[in-house]
Design an enzyme around this catalytic site. Structure first.
Site: not given
Ligand code: NDP
Length: 285
Positions: A97, A53, A120
């Protein structure tokens, strides 16, 4: 008939190039889009995802920082860092994460992210926004699938879409996004009886189960579009999807490979959401 293979790497390059231009426009205005990634513990797969990422951010003109916590970190410590990042002007997107270590309540940590930086799309506000058709940040994996369908010219309205899997990060938002575009939806789970009867009715079949090669050619309607979200590491170290690629490619109309299908699109949509977050901040100034 042999399916047209949808090249996720090529599509990801195309979408990233479009969004890089938007990032550059922001930079010219003195705002570089910024993403903060929080990782707790040393899950090797998570570390790989986080590094890729950061690299993708770099290539797209996005500033990124990684906040690395040891496995022993407390939930309060992580939430406090999120609150600092919520206030940081340089950061437009915050991503935690997953999975978090067992002593964390993931829901509480995600809810600590301010809605405007929840790139997200997992915050309950953003989930509600998706349900009501007012999407702010679409969750990256199903957003990537929608982009693949759009870029491949695959019609959605009026088609029957079958989603296999009902997780909060893939199956459920996937079904909602297809519904929003006018598809008729069936969602299948591990409890579904006669799965093949449902999958064989799909014009668009999206599979996200984590069960290697469980969808075989006999479960697919001739000419259907088959999107394989699954990523499974096999004993020989190779990656495979939830769809039996070799047999299904002889029956489907369109098919995504694993690797090189949905995976590259997921990271790409995270970049898009981060740039969109920076654009919204700039529009408010
Ligand atoms: P989860 O384990 O959270 O969910 C799996 C879902 O599949 C569940 O809803 C489960 O049903 C259903 N399921 C399991 N077995 C069957 C079966 N035999 N028949 C029908 N349904 C079944 O997984 P995720 O959604 O997080 O991920 C799914 C896959 O996608 C994984 O391989 C993951 O690695 C991959 N993935 C890939 C991404 C990418 O970028 N390409 C991103 C995210 C995930 P039930 O609810 O009844 O248990």
């Amino acid at each position: 008939m042999s399916a047209k293979i949808i090249d996720g790497n090529a599509l990801a390059r195309e979408v990233r190039a479009e969004w890089k231009t938007r990032a550059e426009r922001l930079i010219e205005q003195g705002v570089q889009p910024g993403l903060a990634v929080i990782i707790v513990g040393s899950n090797p797969a998570s570390s790989i995802y986080v590094r890729s990422k950061a690299k993708a951010c770099d290539e797209t003109g996005i500033y990124s920082e990684i906040h690395d916590f040891p496995e022993s970190a407390s939930q309060d410590e992580v939430i406090q860092r999120i609150q600092e990042l919520n206030r940081a002007p340089r950061i437009h997107g915050i991503l935690v994460q997953l999975p978090l270590p067992n002593h964390f309540e993931s829901r509480k940590v995600i809810e600590a992210i301010t809605v405007e930086k929840d790139v997200d799309g997992f915050h309950l506000y953003n989930v509600g926004a998706l349900v009501t058709g007012n999407t702010v940040f679409p969750p990256c994996t199903p957003f990537g699938v929608m982009k693949m369908l759009e870029k491949s010219g695959i019609a959605i309205e009026g088609r029957h879409a079958v989603v296999v899997g009902r997780s909060n990060i893939v199956g459920k938002p996937m079904a909602l996004m297809l519904l929003e575009k006018g598809a008729t939806i069936t969602i299948c789970t591990s409890k579904t009886h006669n799965l093949a009867e449902h999958t064989r009715r799909a014009d668009i079949l999206v599979v996200a189960t984590g069960k290697p090669r469980m969808i075989t050619a006999d479960m697919v309607k001739p000419g259907a579009t088959v999107i394989d979200v699954g990523i499974n590491r096999m004993p020989d170290g190779k990656l495979t999807g939830d769809v039996d690629f070799e047999s299904v490619k002889e029956k489907a109309g369109y098919l995504t490979p694993v690797p090189g299908g949905v995976g590259p699109m997921t990271i790409t949509m995270l970049l898009c959401n981060t740039i969109a977050a920076a654009e919204r901040t700039q529009a408010r100034v």
